[in-house]
Design an enzyme around this catalytic site. Structure first.
Site, short mmCIF file in Angstrom:
data_model
loop_
_atom_site.label_atom_id
_atom_site.label_comp_id
_atom_site.label_asym_id
_atom_site.label_seq_id
_atom_site.Cartn_x
_atom_site.Cartn_y
_atom_site.Cartn_z
N HIS A 91 -24.30 1.30 -49.04
CA HIS A 91 -25.35 2.12 -49.64
C HIS A 91 -25.19 3.62 -49.35
O HIS A 91 -25.38 4.45 -50.23
CB HIS A 91 -26.71 1.63 -49.14
N LYS A 99 -26.41 -3.75 -52.43
CA LYS A 99 -25.85 -2.81 -51.46
C LYS A 99 -26.28 -3.19 -50.05
O LYS A 99 -27.40 -3.67 -49.85
CB LYS A 99 -26.33 -1.38 -51.77
N ASP A 132 -29.13 -3.81 -61.03
CA ASP A 132 -28.73 -3.11 -59.81
C ASP A 132 -29.88 -3.12 -58.80
O ASP A 132 -31.01 -2.77 -59.13
CB ASP A 132 -28.37 -1.66 -60.14
N TYR A 174 -34.15 -2.06 -50.98
CA TYR A 174 -35.25 -2.03 -51.95
C TYR A 174 -36.29 -3.12 -51.67
O TYR A 174 -37.42 -3.02 -52.15
CB TYR A 174 -34.72 -2.24 -53.37
#
Length: 272
Positions: free
Chosen positions: A109, A78, A48, A53
């Site tokens: 998200h 996401k 994930d 990120y």
């Protein structure tokens, strides 16, 4: 340790995905390569991540270099809420897909932004075109999900939210069950901040498990999926060793009662 990759859950469209996913939030692009290789070696088959990120490139390299067939690895990413509507969401997906090698489950998200319905329309189309296996959302509460239904759109297959006995969103869980949406828990370990809770430690001792394993098993017994994150090889194995025991009904109720609306991140209830 049971084979973590063999424990799966079926989404409403028939897609099967691993119950236990490996989380990569706050793992840098430089460090995530080795960490994901370690997770894949430990048996994890669901990774994930998110564009936010900033580590999709490292994850993609790890997946390619693992030697594991791509079709055996389930990848979630996401789209960030700042993407402006349909076209920008498609572009964001294509960028993430290129970095990762593939995306199986794609999520919005956060329910932020004036164009979130257009973003959802883009995800619907990606699924309809077979470019992803399933479309979902993250951090959506009941009213955010109701907005999608109110506009006559397909409901998400998955809603990934912060969830633990200390943040037990029972109403959201029941609502999602009624709509055939699978809830997926992130930060089920409360980022380590509640592992010393006395009730939790007492229950863990009874099952000869760690407090972390009890928290993860609690999620599994709610028929949810979960994302567990660690950079430790030993903790990776520990977190996966949760499929060989069952918490009693009485102890599940004691864990339910630990709810204190404890958030470790932003509270999506504050988002209109």
């Amino acid at each position: 340790m049971n084979n973590v990759s063999s424990e799966k859950i079926k989404l409403r469209n028939g897609t099967e995905m691993p119950v236990l996913g490996f989380g990569t939030f706050k793992i840098s692009n430089e460090d995530v390569y080795r960490t994901v290789l370690d997770a894949l070696s430990a048996g994890y088959r669901h990774i994930d991540t998110a564009a936010y990120y900033g580590n999709e490139e490292g994850i993609g390299r790890a997946i390619r270099d693992s030697g594991i067939p791509l079709e055996e690895i389930f990848v979630t990413s996401k789209v960030w809420y700042s993407e402006d509507g349909y076209d920008e969401t498609i572009k964001a997906f294509e960028k993430s897909e290129t970095l990762l090698g593939k995306i199986d489950l794609y999520l919005i998200h956060w329910p932020r932004g004036r164009n979130r319905l257009e973003m959802w329309r883009a995800l619907e189309h990606l699924e309809q075109e077979g470019r992803i296996k399933a479309a979902g959302v993250s951090n959506y509460m009941e009213r955010h999900l109701e907005e999608i239904e109110r506009h006559g759109m397909n409901m998400p297959a998955v809603d990934q939210v912060e969830f633990s006995p200390f943040l037990y969103k029972k109403g959201l869980l029941e609502y999602c069950r009624s709509k055939h949406i699978i809830l997926e828990a992130y930060s089920p370990l409360t980022r380590g901040t509640r592992l010393d809770d006395q009730v939790l430690k007492e229950i863990a001792q009874r099952y000869d498990k760690t407090p972390a394993q009890i928290l993860l098993r609690w999620v599994v017994q709610k028929d949810m999926m979960l994302i567990a994150k660690t950079t430790s090889k030993e903790r990776m194995k520990e977190n996966a060793d949760i499929f060989n025991f069952k918490i009693s009904k009485e102890d599940m109720s004691r864990l339910d009662a630990l709810n204190e609306e404890y958030h470790t991140t932003w509270n999506p209830e504050e988002i209109e």
